[in-house]
Write a protein that holds these residues in place. Structure first.
Motif, PDB file in Angstrom:
ATOM      1  N   LEU A  99     -19.400  33.317 -10.943  1.00  0.00           N
ATOM      2  CA  LEU A  99     -18.370  34.140 -11.584  1.00  0.00           C
ATOM      3  C   LEU A  99     -17.766  35.124 -10.587  1.00  0.00           C
ATOM      4  O   LEU A  99     -16.560  35.393 -10.599  1.00  0.00           O
ATOM      5  CB  LEU A  99     -18.970  34.888 -12.771  1.00  0.00           C
ATOM      6  N   THR A 106     -19.130  41.503 -11.698  1.00  0.00           N
ATOM      7  CA  THR A 106     -20.345  41.126 -12.421  1.00  0.00           C
ATOM      8  C   THR A 106     -21.304  42.309 -12.470  1.00  0.00           C
ATOM      9  O   THR A 106     -21.585  42.945 -11.460  1.00  0.00           O
ATOM     10  CB  THR A 106     -21.030  39.928 -11.746  1.00  0.00           C
ATOM     11  N   ASN A 158     -10.951  40.740 -15.722  1.00  0.00           N
ATOM     12  CA  ASN A 158     -11.913  39.910 -14.997  1.00  0.00           C
ATOM     13  C   ASN A 158     -13.252  40.599 -14.742  1.00  0.00           C
ATOM     14  O   ASN A 158     -13.579  40.977 -13.622  1.00  0.00           O
ATOM     15  CB  ASN A 158     -11.312  39.428 -13.674  1.00  0.00           C
ATOM     16  N   PHE A 160     -17.615  40.427 -16.084  1.00  0.00           N
ATOM     17  CA  PHE A 160     -18.717  39.811 -16.823  1.00  0.00           C
ATOM     18  C   PHE A 160     -19.838  40.838 -16.895  1.00  0.00           C
ATOM     19  O   PHE A 160     -20.380  41.249 -15.873  1.00  0.00           O
ATOM     20  CB  PHE A 160     -19.201  38.548 -16.108  1.00  0.00           C
TER      21      PHE A 160
END
Length: 468
Positions: A99, A106, A158, A160
């Protein structure tokens, strides 16, 4: 794309309203399910905590990544060895690493890596927030860190975020002031007086007798474990307090969702709700533990609300939790990792088209050594080390008619057992033929003296069952 992954420890799907539970434990989780896809046959490949999350984030079965236990050699991930490049495979091919290569920020808010010394779990995360409870923290301690992260990052594109809550994990630590929201509601129908008497007389690890002993020892400081289980209604010590923990957790998830609404990003954020494993609450005569390769321990919730995806849908295909990595790669239109064992089920999210597997093999080597085959309506369990539970070598359950695993049909249905053994061997041949070493970590656990938590169980002889 924004993705919030809610990793809710020890959460059983069938104790959530969206999976049909008779108690209102999870109104906030249920609201997400109404807007997404609920997967009804979703399993961790390797149980419990450490093997499960290692498989999820590495994208590989425990037999491949080496992590199947909670101690000894098999609690450490296999390294690349002489073929290691400047960066190792995990640093480049873990789920968060992939990712990150897709230009996503992240982050993880979790104490998991410290609790299990599982530092490999952090591979690929740019930010790791440890609130310091080693898995004993409550939701009210995790929530402020989560809200602060969302306040700082939520509006950005964008990202996670892996957000981990532990509340349903034993010992149940919901604050006493929360009370018992379910004290006036009936216990699950299947836990009858007859079943209770059978379980009350059972010996061995994780039995009612063992739970009563734990209440006087390591659970002594937890007020929700201060009453012995002596009669049928005393099962509320376990069932009500587990459900209270789920409800308490759900309330805090509601505050996370409210923060996303406040930031104006709720509709554009993918929300994934799952767990590392479930929890036995009477299945196989086991209470408040996740120590077997069975339905109660290995079946987990999976709810995915994806912007533009299906709404209010249910998928009944068989899936592993490690299938999430290739699924996200497919959904985000980028290439996954060559080492991953998973298969994408993106079509179930976007088109309501089930793409489940023919069968699953699920494993447990921390409390027992078992491998099980989940196919059609059947669950076949093969035991190599019983972990002081008294399990026979073979167990077979018809989950359609016996979802709580009360009637072992192995002697009656030999042909079904043979079919399961064929599938187990087919899987094992495939796994051993696709790895760069010839060591099955299940056998390493046996050679090192048995499952880690079985060693802790005092004053019992070890029963090891080997194949002839």
């Amino acid at each position: 794309m924004r993705i919030l992954y809610l990793d809710l420890d020890s959460l059983r799907p069938d104790h959530l309203g969206c999976y049909g539970y008779h108690r209102n434990t999870s109104p906030n989780i249920d609201s997400i399910a109404k807007e997404g896809v609920t997967f009804t046959n979703y399993y961790c490949s390797d149980a419990p905590c450490l093997p499960s999350r290692s498989a999820l984030m590495s994208g590989r079965f425990g037999i491949h990544n080496g992590v199947v236990g909670h101690g000894g050699t098999t609690a450490d991930m296999r390294r690349d060895g002489v073929n290691r490049e400047f960066n190792d495979r995990l640093g480049m091919e873990s789920l968060p690493a992939i990712l990150r290569q897709a230009a996503m920020k992240t982050a993880s808010i979790s104490t998991f890596s410290e609790r299990h010394s599982a530092w490999t779990f952090n591979a690929g995360f740019q930010e790791v927030f440890n609130v310091g409870g080693r898995g004993h923290e409550t939701a009210e301690q995790v929530l402020p860190v989560a809200l602060k992260w969302l306040e700082d990052n939520g509006k950005a594109e964008n990202w996670f975020l892996h957000l981990n809550f532990w509340d349903p994990h034993t010992p149940y630590r919901t604050p006493d002031s929360y009370g018992n929201p379910f004290g006036n509601e009936p216990l699950p129908e299947w836990l009858t007086e007859e079943v209770f008497e059978l379980h009350r007389n059972k010996k061995g690890q994780h039995s009612i007798e063992d739970m009563n002993a734990l209440a006087k020892s390591q659970y002594n400081g937890h007020i929700r474990h201060n009453r012995p289980i002596e009669k049928h209604d005393d099962l509320r010590v376990i069932i009500d307090n587990y459900d209270a923990a789920v409800h308490y957790l759900d309330e805090h998830l509601g505050r996370v969702f409210s923060k996303l609404e406040q930031l104006g990003v709720m509709e554009d954020t993918a929300i994934i709700i799952s767990a590392d494993h479930g929890e036995n609450l009477g299945e196989l005569g086991i209470y408040s533990e996740h120590g077997t390769a069975d339905e109660a321990t290995c079946r987990i919730p999976m709810i995915i609300r994806w912007p533009g995806g299906m709404r209010g849908a249910m998928d009944h295909g068989l899936h592993y939790h490690l299938d999430l990595a290739p699924t996200l790669a497919s959904m985000l239109n980028f290439k996954g990792a060559p080492s991953w064992d998973g298969e994408s089920y993106a079509d179930a999210i976007l088109e309501e088209h089930s793409s489940g597997r023919e069968y699953l093999v699920i494993s447990q080597c921390a409390h027992v050594c078992q491998r099980s085959v989940r196919f059609r309506e059947w669950l076949y369990i093969r035991t190599y080390h019983d972990g002081y539970h008294g399990f026979p070598k073979e167990m077979l359950f018809d989950l359609k008619h016996d979802p709580y695993e009360q009637h072992n049909l192995a002697e009656e249905c030999k042909e079904i057992c043979k079919e399961a053994v064929y599938l187990l061997n087919e899987w094992h041949d495939s796994m051993m033929g696709s790895m760069d070493c010839d060591i099955d970590p299940l056998w390493t656990v046996l050679k090192e003296g048995g499952p880690y938590h079985a060693k802790e169980y005092a004053n019992s002889s070890i029963h090891i069952i080997y194949d002839e």
